[in-house]
Design a protein around this motif. Structure first.
Motif, mmCIF file in Angstrom:
data_model
loop_
_atom_site.group_PDB
_atom_site.id
_atom_site.type_symbol
_atom_site.label_atom_id
_atom_site.label_comp_id
_atom_site.label_asym_id
_atom_site.label_seq_id
_atom_site.Cartn_x
_atom_site.Cartn_y
_atom_site.Cartn_z
ATOM 1 N N LEU A 153 -20.572 -1.308 1.780
ATOM 2 C CA LEU A 153 -20.798 -1.455 0.345
ATOM 3 C C LEU A 153 -19.544 -1.003 -0.397
ATOM 4 O O LEU A 153 -19.175 0.176 -0.343
ATOM 5 C CB LEU A 153 -21.996 -0.612 -0.100
ATOM 6 N N VAL A 154 -18.883 -1.940 -1.068
ATOM 7 C CA VAL A 154 -17.655 -1.648 -1.813
ATOM 8 C C VAL A 154 -18.049 -1.336 -3.252
ATOM 9 O O VAL A 154 -18.705 -2.131 -3.914
ATOM 10 C CB VAL A 154 -16.692 -2.845 -1.756
ATOM 11 N N ASP A 155 -17.594 -0.188 -3.753
ATOM 12 C CA ASP A 155 -18.093 0.287 -5.046
ATOM 13 C C ASP A 155 -17.456 -0.406 -6.235
ATOM 14 O O ASP A 155 -18.095 -1.231 -6.882
ATOM 15 C CB ASP A 155 -17.898 1.801 -5.145
ATOM 16 N N GLY A 156 -16.205 -0.087 -6.562
ATOM 17 C CA GLY A 156 -15.633 -0.589 -7.815
ATOM 18 C C GLY A 156 -14.196 -1.038 -7.686
ATOM 19 O O GLY A 156 -13.781 -1.591 -6.667
ATOM 20 N N TYR A 157 -13.399 -0.786 -8.722
ATOM 21 C CA TYR A 157 -12.036 -1.305 -8.825
ATOM 22 C C TYR A 157 -11.123 -0.730 -7.741
ATOM 23 O O TYR A 157 -10.418 -1.462 -7.040
ATOM 24 C CB TYR A 157 -11.495 -0.988 -10.222
ATOM 25 N N VAL A 158 -11.127 0.588 -7.600
ATOM 26 C CA VAL A 158 -10.205 1.228 -6.661
ATOM 27 C C VAL A 158 -10.599 0.932 -5.216
ATOM 28 O O VAL A 158 -9.746 0.605 -4.379
ATOM 29 C CB VAL A 158 -10.140 2.744 -6.917
ATOM 30 N N SER A 159 -11.886 1.017 -4.910
ATOM 31 C CA SER A 159 -12.320 0.647 -3.562
ATOM 32 C C SER A 159 -12.125 -0.851 -3.335
ATOM 33 O O SER A 159 -11.887 -1.302 -2.208
ATOM 34 C CB SER A 159 -13.782 1.043 -3.329
ATOM 35 N N GLY A 160 -12.181 -1.641 -4.420
ATOM 36 C CA GLY A 160 -11.872 -3.061 -4.313
ATOM 37 C C GLY A 160 -10.419 -3.289 -3.924
ATOM 38 O O GLY A 160 -10.100 -4.224 -3.178
ATOM 39 N N ALA A 161 -9.514 -2.436 -4.423
ATOM 40 C CA ALA A 161 -8.107 -2.535 -4.026
ATOM 41 C C ALA A 161 -7.953 -2.248 -2.538
ATOM 42 O O ALA A 161 -7.148 -2.899 -1.849
ATOM 43 C CB ALA A 161 -7.267 -1.562 -4.850
ATOM 44 N N LEU A 214 0.828 -1.204 0.000
ATOM 45 C CA LEU A 214 0.000 0.000 0.000
ATOM 46 C C LEU A 214 0.859 1.249 0.000
ATOM 47 O O LEU A 214 0.593 2.202 -0.741
ATOM 48 C CB LEU A 214 -0.923 -0.018 1.215
ATOM 49 N N ALA A 215 1.909 1.266 0.827
ATOM 50 C CA ALA A 215 2.791 2.422 0.890
ATOM 51 C C ALA A 215 3.540 2.631 -0.422
ATOM 52 O O ALA A 215 3.661 3.754 -0.910
ATOM 53 C CB ALA A 215 3.783 2.254 2.042
ATOM 54 N N ALA A 216 4.023 1.554 -1.006
ATOM 55 C CA ALA A 216 4.847 1.673 -2.211
ATOM 56 C C ALA A 216 4.041 1.982 -3.458
ATOM 57 O O ALA A 216 4.476 2.751 -4.322
ATOM 58 C CB ALA A 216 5.638 0.381 -2.419
ATOM 59 N N LEU A 217 2.835 1.418 -3.558
ATOM 60 C CA LEU A 217 2.102 1.437 -4.825
ATOM 61 C C LEU A 217 0.731 2.101 -4.748
ATOM 62 O O LEU A 217 0.099 2.300 -5.791
ATOM 63 C CB LEU A 217 1.914 -0.012 -5.316
ATOM 64 N N GLY A 218 0.258 2.420 -3.568
ATOM 65 C CA GLY A 218 -1.119 2.883 -3.396
ATOM 66 C C GLY A 218 -1.279 4.384 -3.447
ATOM 67 O O GLY A 218 -0.492 5.112 -4.053
ATOM 68 N N GLY A 219 -2.330 4.856 -2.791
ATOM 69 C CA GLY A 219 -2.642 6.276 -2.769
ATOM 70 C C GLY A 219 -3.273 6.648 -1.445
ATOM 71 O O GLY A 219 -3.731 5.780 -0.686
ATOM 72 N N PHE A 220 -3.317 7.938 -1.161
ATOM 73 C CA PHE A 220 -3.888 8.401 0.099
ATOM 74 C C PHE A 220 -5.345 7.979 0.241
ATOM 75 O O PHE A 220 -5.795 7.586 1.316
ATOM 76 C CB PHE A 220 -3.779 9.921 0.196
ATOM 77 N N GLU A 221 -6.101 8.076 -0.868
ATOM 78 C CA GLU A 221 -7.520 7.725 -0.770
ATOM 79 C C GLU A 221 -7.711 6.225 -0.597
ATOM 80 O O GLU A 221 -8.648 5.784 0.094
ATOM 81 C CB GLU A 221 -8.304 8.258 -1.986
ATOM 82 N N ILE A 222 -6.826 5.418 -1.189
ATOM 83 C CA ILE A 222 -6.931 3.968 -1.016
ATOM 84 C C ILE A 222 -6.630 3.590 0.435
ATOM 85 O O ILE A 222 -7.308 2.743 1.025
ATOM 86 C CB ILE A 222 -5.989 3.242 -1.987
ATOM 87 N N ALA A 223 -5.628 4.234 1.018
ATOM 88 C CA ALA A 223 -5.298 3.965 2.417
ATOM 89 C C ALA A 223 -6.444 4.379 3.331
ATOM 90 O O ALA A 223 -6.784 3.673 4.286
ATOM 91 C CB ALA A 223 -4.015 4.694 2.798
ATOM 92 N N MET A 224 -7.055 5.517 3.062
ATOM 93 C CA MET A 224 -8.171 5.970 3.908
ATOM 94 C C MET A 224 -9.382 5.068 3.755
ATOM 95 O O MET A 224 -10.090 4.785 4.731
ATOM 96 C CB MET A 224 -8.533 7.419 3.592
ATOM 97 N N MET A 225 -9.644 4.606 2.534
ATOM 98 C CA MET A 225 -10.750 3.671 2.339
ATOM 99 C C MET A 225 -10.501 2.375 3.107
ATOM 100 O O MET A 225 -11.426 1.782 3.672
ATOM 101 C CB MET A 225 -10.949 3.380 0.846
ATOM 102 N N THR A 226 -9.235 1.946 3.125
ATOM 103 C CA THR A 226 -8.886 0.747 3.888
ATOM 104 C C THR A 226 -9.205 0.939 5.363
ATOM 105 O O THR A 226 -9.834 0.083 6.003
ATOM 106 C CB THR A 226 -7.389 0.422 3.713
ATOM 107 N N GLY A 227 -8.784 2.069 5.922
ATOM 108 C CA GLY A 227 -9.083 2.355 7.321
ATOM 109 C C GLY A 227 -10.573 2.464 7.585
ATOM 110 O O GLY A 227 -11.072 1.992 8.614
ATOM 111 N N MET A 254 -9.725 -9.206 -9.937
ATOM 112 C CA MET A 254 -9.674 -8.954 -8.501
ATOM 113 C C MET A 254 -10.820 -9.654 -7.783
ATOM 114 O O MET A 254 -10.637 -10.278 -6.728
ATOM 115 C CB MET A 254 -9.730 -7.450 -8.237
ATOM 116 N N LEU A 255 -12.025 -9.574 -8.338
ATOM 117 C CA LEU A 255 -13.177 -10.213 -7.719
ATOM 118 C C LEU A 255 -13.031 -11.731 -7.709
ATOM 119 O O LEU A 255 -13.474 -12.402 -6.767
ATOM 120 C CB LEU A 255 -14.457 -9.798 -8.439
#
Length: 366
Positions: free
Chosen positions: A290-298, A264-277, A328-329
């Protein structure tokens, strides 16, 4: 010979070593065999064959398990104050021409959401969702519209003005990842209700999602990043191969980032990390996620890597038109509720899938 960790199923890996300053909430499994039996009996009146409701039965069972937390016996599903949270962030990798959109479009999309002009605004209103937009790491300052024109609040949780270019180094430092995870948890902690829909907005965020898919699931980059998914006019085979080679170089630079947090740190993004939290916190509070799509799926992929029990609380709204999301799914062994070939994020698919959760509620009320 030991199996490479990239290809090891997530539920067979050892628990990742986490930074001492990262405080993850405790998530409990929702499994309940006795509840499953009683709910199945209520769903199958006399005269109907077994599993007559197909996948709708699976959805009802999942929702019932999530809400069966108190000392009182489970009765009916209840959806209170549902929330849609759209996390916005920019990615330094966009400097490499990885998107058909200019990075400035992230701010434009955020303003559309704030003023109620995006398609998801109408769907959220129709479904009774409160919409919040979170500035997780937009690359520029967001000039808020007049209060009279604002239709959704902007929550300021900016970790940085866009991530670093991951071709040159890690997208985020470990301290930034921890801060973003905690910020996502805090956002959910301060919102009411027992349903959280997670959406995203950010130019080039699909690149990070594809890289996380490749790293955490062992999917070749060429399969995670299919040319047609980028919708870039004039992108021929040779140009696309050059992009894949560039991303492969970046992935090789971060080849030691194998665990979910390091990846996550090397390849992700701030919004992906926040969605994870946000997903972790919502699951710890036994909220439906409710998980929306590809990025929220990551983000869900990372959350499940950090805490496998979170999977019990994730409802995958839809399957996008992106090849990477479909792969991914498959890895997540998740059956999305809809397959509408959507190419828009922002929680749009989650709002379209919401009536199916209301239908699940009605099936137990008769």
């Amino acid at each position: 010979m030991a199996l490479d960790p990239v290809f090891t199923p997530m539920n067979q890996r050892r628990a990742p070593e986490l930074p001492a300053d990262l405080k993850l909430p405790k998530v409990f499994s929702s499994a309940d065999t006795l509840l499953d039996h009683s709910v199945k009996l209520r769903l199958a009146p006399e005269g109907l064959p077994e599993h007559a409701l197909g996948r709708m039965e699976d959805l009802v069972l999942q929702l019932a398990r999530i809400q069966n937390s108190g000392p009182q016996p489970f009765d009916l599903l209840s959806f209170d104050s549902p929330q849609l949270i759209v996390f916005a962030g920019d990615h330094g990798i966009s400097d490499e021409g990885m998107s058909a959109l200019e990075q400035s479009m992230t701010v434009e999309h955020v303003l559309q959401l704030l003023m109620g002009l995006a398609p998801v605004n109408a769907l959220a209103t129709m479904n009774g969702f409160d919409l919040s937009v979170v500035d997780a790491g937009v690359a520029t300052h967001i000039n808020l519209p007049d209060a009279a024109r604002t239709r959704a609040p902007l929550l300021l949780r900016k970790i940085g003005y866009g991530t670093r270019n991951l071709l040159l180094g890690p997208a985020m430092s470990q301290a930034q990842v921890v801060a973003a995870l905690h910020a996502g948890m805090d956002v959910v902690r301060h919102l009411p209700g027992n349903v959280v829909a997670i959406g995203d907005v950010g130019v080039a965020n699909m690149v990070s999602a594809s890289l996380l898919l490749s790293r955490l699931c062992g999917v070749p980059l060429a399969d995670a990043c299919v040319r047609d998914d980028f919708q870039m006019p004039g992108l021929d085979d040779s140009a696309h191969l050059a992009r894949i080679e560039k991303l492969s170089t970046a992935a090789s630079r971060h080849r030691k980032a194998l665990g979910p947090l390091d990846a996550l740190a090397a390849l992700g993004g701030f919004e992906i990390a926040m969605m994870t939290g946000a997903m972790l916190q919502a699951a710890s509070e036994r909220r439906v996620v409710l998980v929306d799509g590809y990025v929220s799926g990551a983000a869900a992929l990372v959350a499940r890597g950090l805490c496998p029990e979170v999977a019990d609380y994730l409802v995958y709204a839809h399957r996008t038109a992106d090849t990477g999301h479909r792969l991914m799914l498959i890895h997540l062994q998740a059956q999305p509720l809809l397959d509408m070939s959507l190419r828009v994020n922002q929680g749009t698919g989650a709002m379209m899938a919401w009536p199916l959760l209301r239908a699940a509620q009605c099936l137990l009320e008769r």
